[in-house]
Motif scaffolding. Structure first.
Motif, mmCIF file in Angstrom:
data_model
loop_
_atom_site.group_PDB
_atom_site.id
_atom_site.type_symbol
_atom_site.label_atom_id
_atom_site.label_comp_id
_atom_site.label_asym_id
_atom_site.label_seq_id
_atom_site.Cartn_x
_atom_site.Cartn_y
_atom_site.Cartn_z
ATOM 1 N N HIS A 102 0.829 -1.210 0.000
ATOM 2 C CA HIS A 102 0.000 0.000 0.000
ATOM 3 C C HIS A 102 0.865 1.262 0.000
ATOM 4 C CE1 HIS A 102 -3.475 -2.546 0.702
ATOM 5 N NE2 HIS A 102 -4.256 -1.493 0.681
ATOM 6 N N HIS A 103 1.944 1.251 0.754
ATOM 7 C CA HIS A 103 2.854 2.401 0.751
ATOM 8 C C HIS A 103 3.413 2.635 -0.657
ATOM 9 C CE1 HIS A 103 3.232 3.953 4.802
ATOM 10 N NE2 HIS A 103 3.307 2.726 5.304
ATOM 11 N N GLN A 104 3.799 1.557 -1.330
ATOM 12 C CA GLN A 104 4.409 1.665 -2.653
ATOM 13 C C GLN A 104 3.424 2.147 -3.715
ATOM 14 O OE1 GLN A 104 5.994 -2.256 -3.255
ATOM 15 N NE2 GLN A 104 7.441 -2.081 -1.536
ATOM 16 N N SER A 105 2.152 1.764 -3.572
ATOM 17 C CA SER A 105 1.157 2.115 -4.601
ATOM 18 C C SER A 105 0.249 3.268 -4.172
ATOM 19 C CB SER A 105 0.293 0.888 -4.915
ATOM 20 O OG SER A 105 -0.400 0.447 -3.753
ATOM 21 N N TYR A 106 0.596 3.942 -3.079
ATOM 22 C CA TYR A 106 -0.285 4.978 -2.521
ATOM 23 C C TYR A 106 -0.446 6.169 -3.472
ATOM 24 C CZ TYR A 106 -1.870 8.908 0.289
ATOM 25 O OH TYR A 106 -2.552 9.999 0.752
ATOM 26 N N SER A 107 -1.679 6.647 -3.550
ATOM 27 C CA SER A 107 -1.993 7.942 -4.159
ATOM 28 C C SER A 107 -3.267 8.438 -3.497
ATOM 29 C CB SER A 107 -2.175 7.821 -5.675
ATOM 30 O OG SER A 107 -3.264 6.985 -5.979
ATOM 31 N N GLU A 108 -3.444 9.744 -3.453
ATOM 32 C CA GLU A 108 -4.574 10.315 -2.701
ATOM 33 C C GLU A 108 -5.928 9.869 -3.239
ATOM 34 O OE1 GLU A 108 -5.067 14.192 -1.318
ATOM 35 O OE2 GLU A 108 -2.972 14.495 -0.775
ATOM 36 N N ASP A 109 -6.013 9.598 -4.539
ATOM 37 C CA ASP A 109 -7.300 9.203 -5.092
ATOM 38 C C ASP A 109 -7.716 7.794 -4.672
ATOM 39 O OD1 ASP A 109 -5.193 8.142 -6.584
ATOM 40 O OD2 ASP A 109 -6.478 7.850 -8.336
ATOM 41 N N LYS A 110 -6.832 7.047 -3.960
ATOM 42 C CA LYS A 110 -7.164 5.699 -3.494
ATOM 43 C C LYS A 110 -7.638 5.683 -2.042
ATOM 44 C CE LYS A 110 -3.893 3.258 -6.520
ATOM 45 N NZ LYS A 110 -2.724 2.352 -6.552
ATOM 46 N N CYS A 111 -7.692 6.837 -1.416
ATOM 47 C CA CYS A 111 -7.908 6.880 0.034
ATOM 48 C C CYS A 111 -9.292 6.414 0.468
ATOM 49 C CB CYS A 111 -7.644 8.283 0.568
ATOM 50 S SG CYS A 111 -5.893 8.720 0.457
ATOM 51 N N ASP A 112 -10.237 6.376 -0.452
ATOM 52 C CA ASP A 112 -11.553 5.857 -0.111
ATOM 53 C C ASP A 112 -11.694 4.384 -0.459
ATOM 54 O OD1 ASP A 112 -12.392 8.293 0.848
ATOM 55 O OD2 ASP A 112 -13.231 8.962 -1.071
#
Length: 497
Positions: A257-267
């Protein structure tokens, strides 16, 4: 002469210490006398073996001392057990009992920390509980997305049962993965493949853990020094293995999750939302949002979601074999209100009141968490008229609430009709407390109720559950003791209707 004086002083200090160890706090609840250092631990363990479980040992003491509140000392820790509805409700409703113990077992449960949600209290607990509740709801927890996840798992479960080709099987061997994958998807955004060997190991370790300990933490909590003498016998090595496997299992997911994180995934799932919160607080030195805390939250979710719900469904299936007349009535209710290819959902509960009453009766009759807790008194207070010192551990006997003959009339009889009125409406649920009450009510209640109803109705819609032809003995309603009670493994046949 000096040596004599020193020895005398040491002897006086030791005698004073022993007297303090024997001393019972003023107006402490009634109960047996305890020994120095070990308290009532050996006596409770012996009584539990005789009675068939720690919860039954507590009930025996309640009867012996004619009190709904029992005062003990387990190891060095004051422990009070609340029996019957008034005392149990008092613990649930008073804020002073919202604490969690800070003992060896609790810290070992969370890998040597005091983190997560289940075993914490105060502002830390409130902040993280509110965060989890808010973001699970944003991801659809308790609403249509959750129902769809449950239905997806139901479809896989039906396929697995079909593949059995009417070979006898124990439901408890196939249910836990289906249940945990619903909540796991909300937490991590992905399912755990059913053939994942790590998951099978973790579920087996979790089952062993449940049987090795009781709600008070067992001998490892009360006499933690014994881990140096008997690391296997006390369950210390078991918990260490469990923690190591969990940490490895969870960190793989968190790192991805850290590696693929982006703000649009937060939901999308809880982990992305948590990472976002960590990033927003990265300059705040007092922030409690860390990778370690995230790991402990996932551990809490894993433990809470992997056993109690699947055990309840397992027991519901078992009762279909033991009470075929109930199964026949359930089939008739399903056939009268649902199409054969219609997927069950939460909205169907009002149309299937007998099934709803049946599931309530399964939870009451089997009370798979017979003793809940543990709580900690945040300050000196009272319970049932007795004085409870600050930091006392409080346990609640839910079995005495669910089996109270003064309220239920015939609690030893399995009778779903007790939850239905003359108009076939659900009633009489105020004393059914499998998920607790008040501020510490179970976070997973919505998921658990939805899973129990959807899985049970979905399977009974497709199958008739019967005892194998080569089996003369009925499944036993006497459950195995532990933190949660569980059925002895048994086998049934799922026959396509």
């Amino acid at each position: 002469m000096v040596l004599v004086i020193l020895l005398t002083l040491l002897a006086l200090v030791f005698v004073g210490y022993l007297l303090q160890e024997f001393r019972r706090p003023a107006n402490y609840p009634p109960g047996p006398r305890w020994l120095p250092f070990i308290g009532n631990t050996p006596m409770i363990r012996k009584l539990a073996r005789v009675c068939g479980g720690q919860h039954l040992a507590f009930e025996a003491l309640s009867a012996e001392y004619n009190s709904p509140v029992i005062g003990l000392k387990l190891g060095r820790e004051y422990v009070v057990v609340a029996m019957q509805y008034p005392a149990v409700r008092e613990v649930h409703s008073k804020e002073v009992f919202d604490g969690r113990p800070n003992n060896f077992f609790i810290r070992l449960r969370t890998m040597g920390t005091r983190l997560g949600v289940t075993c914490t209290d105060g502002p830390f607990w409130a902040e993280h509980r509110n965060f989890i509740t808010r973001h699970l709801r944003q991801a659809g927890y308790g609403r249509r997305p959750m129902q769809l996840q449950i239905q997806n798992e139901l479809n896989e479960l039906i396929d697995i049962i079909n593949d059995l080709n009417e070979e006898p099987a124990w439901p408890g061997s196939i249910l836990p993965t289906s249940v945990i994958n619903v909540l796991w998807t909300f937490t991590t955004g992905t399912r755990i493949p059913r053939n994942d060997e790590r998951l099978a190991r973790l579920l087996q370790l979790l089952q062993n853990r449940s049987k090795a300990f009781d709600m008070s933490g067992g001998i490892l909590c009360q006499l933690p020094w014994l881990r140096h003498i008997a690391p296997e016998g006390t369950g210390y090595n078991l918990l260490k293995r469990f923690n190591a496997e969990l940490n490895e299992f969870f960190m793989i997911t968190i790192n991805k999750h850290h590696q693929s994180y982006s703000e649009d995934k937060c939901d999308d799932d809880l982990i992305y939302a948590y990472i976002k919160e960590m990033k927003e607080r990265k300059n705040d030195e007092s922030s409690t949002f860390t990778d370690l805390q995230l790991t402990m939250i996932i551990l809490d979710i894993f433990i809470a979601g992997s056993q109690t719900t699947s055990i309840t469904i397992d027991l519901a299936f078992m009762m279909m074999v033991l009470r075929p007349e109930i199964q026949e009535r359930i089939h008739k209710e399903i056939d009268a209100n649902m199409q054969q290819d219609e997927m069950p959902q939460q909205n169907d509960r009002t149309a299937l009141p007998y099934i709803e009453a049946f599931l309530l009766e399964v939870q009451r009759f089997f009370h798979i968490v017979p003793v809940s807790g543990p709580r900690r008194a945040l300050s000196d207070c009272t319970l049932g008229g007795y004085r409870i010192p600050k930091n006392t551990t409080i346990l609640m006997s839910l079995r005495t609430v669910h089996m109270d003959s003064n309220h239920w009339g015939d609690p030893e009889i399995f009778r779903p009709e007790r939850f239905l009125d003359a108009d076939n409406k659900i009633i009489n649920t105020e004393r059914l407390t499998p998920f607790g009450l008040g501020r510490r009510r179970c976070l997973g209640e919505s998921l658990a109720r939805a899973c129990m109803f959807t899985f049970f109705v979905g399977i009974l819609q497709k199958f008739t559950l019967i005892k194998p032809t080569n089996c003369n003995a009925d499944p036993s309603i006497k459950l195995l003791p532990g933190i949660t009670l569980s059925p002895k493994p048994y086998k049934i046949v799922f026959r396509l209707r």
